[in-house]
Design an enzyme around this catalytic site. Sequence first.
Site, PDB file in Angstrom:
ATOM      1  N   HIS A 128       1.108  -1.120   0.305  1.00 23.99           N
ATOM      2  CA  HIS A 128      -0.055   0.276  -0.080  1.00 23.99           C
ATOM      3  C   HIS A 128       0.678   1.389  -0.378  1.00 23.99           C
ATOM      4  O   HIS A 128       0.161   2.123  -0.006  1.00 23.99           O
ATOM      5  CB  HIS A 128      -0.931   0.027   1.187  1.00 23.99           C
ATOM      6  CG  HIS A 128      -2.135  -0.939   1.594  1.00 23.99           C
ATOM      7  ND1 HIS A 128      -2.380  -1.114   0.371  1.00 23.99           N
ATOM      8  CD2 HIS A 128      -2.759  -1.426   2.213  1.00 23.99           C
ATOM      9  CE1 HIS A 128      -3.762  -2.285   0.701  1.00 23.99           C
ATOM     10  NE2 HIS A 128      -3.652  -2.708   1.834  1.00 23.99           N
ATOM     11  N   SER A 158     -15.846   0.676   3.030  1.00 21.00           N
ATOM     12  CA  SER A 158     -15.238  -0.356   3.231  1.00 21.00           C
ATOM     13  C   SER A 158     -14.150  -0.535   3.947  1.00 21.00           C
ATOM     14  O   SER A 158     -14.165  -1.410   4.938  1.00 21.00           O
ATOM     15  CB  SER A 158     -14.869  -1.048   1.482  1.00 21.00           C
ATOM     16  OG  SER A 158     -14.246  -1.938   1.851  1.00 21.00           O
TER      17      SER A 158
HETATM   18  P1  A3P Z   1     -16.291  -4.001   0.442  1.00 21.43           P
HETATM   19  O1  A3P Z   1     -16.313  -3.676   2.186  1.00 21.43           O
HETATM   20  O2  A3P Z   1     -17.490  -2.822  -0.327  1.00 21.43           O
HETATM   21  O3  A3P Z   1     -17.695  -5.127  -0.147  1.00 21.43           O
HETATM   22  P2  A3P Z   1      -9.130  -4.814  -0.730  1.00 21.43           P
HETATM   23  O4  A3P Z   1      -8.531  -6.566  -1.002  1.00 21.43           O
HETATM   24  O5  A3P Z   1      -8.655  -4.096  -1.067  1.00 21.43           O
HETATM   25  O6  A3P Z   1      -9.092  -5.388   1.555  1.00 21.43           O
HETATM   26  O7  A3P Z   1     -10.826  -4.307  -0.262  1.00 21.43           O
HETATM   27  C1  A3P Z   1     -11.352  -5.093   0.012  1.00 21.43           C
HETATM   28  C2  A3P Z   1     -12.835  -5.016  -0.646  1.00 21.43           C
HETATM   29  O8  A3P Z   1     -12.807  -5.675  -2.288  1.00 21.43           O
HETATM   30  C3  A3P Z   1     -14.097  -5.517  -0.204  1.00 21.43           C
HETATM   31  O9  A3P Z   1     -15.781  -4.120  -0.436  1.00 21.43           O
HETATM   32  C4  A3P Z   1     -14.349  -6.341  -0.809  1.00 21.43           C
HETATM   33  O10 A3P Z   1     -15.951  -7.272  -0.328  1.00 21.43           O
HETATM   34  C5  A3P Z   1     -14.089  -6.972  -2.274  1.00 21.43           C
HETATM   35  N1  A3P Z   1     -13.765  -7.650  -2.435  1.00 21.43           N
HETATM   36  C6  A3P Z   1     -13.100  -8.629  -2.260  1.00 21.43           C
HETATM   37  N2  A3P Z   1     -12.606  -9.999  -2.769  1.00 21.43           N
HETATM   38  C7  A3P Z   1     -13.731  -9.442  -4.464  1.00 21.43           C
HETATM   39  C8  A3P Z   1     -13.888 -10.069  -5.378  1.00 21.43           C
HETATM   40  N3  A3P Z   1     -12.723 -11.145  -5.674  1.00 21.43           N
HETATM   41  N4  A3P Z   1     -14.503  -9.378  -6.313  1.00 21.43           N
HETATM   42  C9  A3P Z   1     -14.598  -7.681  -6.299  1.00 21.43           C
HETATM   43  N5  A3P Z   1     -14.896  -7.492  -4.848  1.00 21.43           N
HETATM   44  C10 A3P Z   1     -14.121  -8.164  -3.600  1.00 21.43           C
END
Ligand code: A3P
Length: 317
Positions: A128, A158
Amino acid sequence: ELLQTLVQKDVELQQLLPTLQQTNWAGRRLVKYDGFWYQLPFFPPILSVQKYFRAKNRDIILASFPKSGTTWLKALTFSIVNRNDLNISLLTSNNPHELVPFLEFDLYLHQENPDLQHLSCPKIFSTHIPFKSLPESIRESKCKVIYICRNPLDQFISHLHFFLENTKKNDSVPLLELDEYFDMYCQGIHPFGPICDHMLGYWNAHLENLNKVLFLKYEDLKQDTAFYIKKIAEFLEYPFSVEEEKQGVIEEISRLCSFENLKNLEVNKTGHIGVVKKSSFFRKGEVGDWTNYITPAMAERFKKMMESKFEGSGLMF
Ligand code: A3P
């Protein structure tokens, strides 16, 4: 020798910290370094990454602002690169974060200069860290960087859910009201914030060298996943053959890495990675959830600030 290094590092850190701006964010200490805010426990590993990580030409770096689709990008990239290998099946028995380690949260968290030789090639790392603060070797080697970002209002919601989900009920964390977190967010006070500067750094790097930095948006990936799987593969120089396309390999990767598939895998339903619940990486996976929490006036405030930051850059949300 190790003790000596640790002590020396501690001394350097103790000298550096008082010179940095600090603030409280939901009971956590954030420090501002080179224009960005970091949670204190992850600040020393970030310095170690800067100092010791040496990218190799074949390495792949997945960069993101937290909660912008990192988990998804890890799953996709791992699958694309390992599609002709039995390794791909690892995705059904491991959380994507176990297959693609974070530089600052995993590899450099407990060791200042870990040995990365044992990792399988091509090595895929994630981070990050903002573009301007990446170790020089990432910018100077031929390694590829893929950045993913997301509508900042969805990112904010999120992140808040993720934070609350992983904060123990008995933690003495003084939870704030949503508008207090939002006010800080608008001021850029957020882990790895300000988000607009983070996005702009990678956006400009992408414009400067299209073959080096691929810039992706979560919303675009949602809209046409197959198109972006192809784009990622071409960017990484692992293009799909006509035969593979005919066989539906792209669609299969899309299905394997889909939110529904990953969320429902046994391996992602229980257990932790460090202190983080694996299930908390899969919440809703939707675009526009912010409208359920953020008022139009709050959104307008953010939009104005974002537009003035992005003015003339070509970057839009
Ligand atoms: P939400 O909290 O809006 O549902 P990161 O992976 O950077 O931590 O981000 C997490 C966000 O990506 C979360 O969003 C999560 O649900 C979503 N996410 C995780 N896996 C995913 C996938 N395979 N496809 C789409 N969104 C995904």
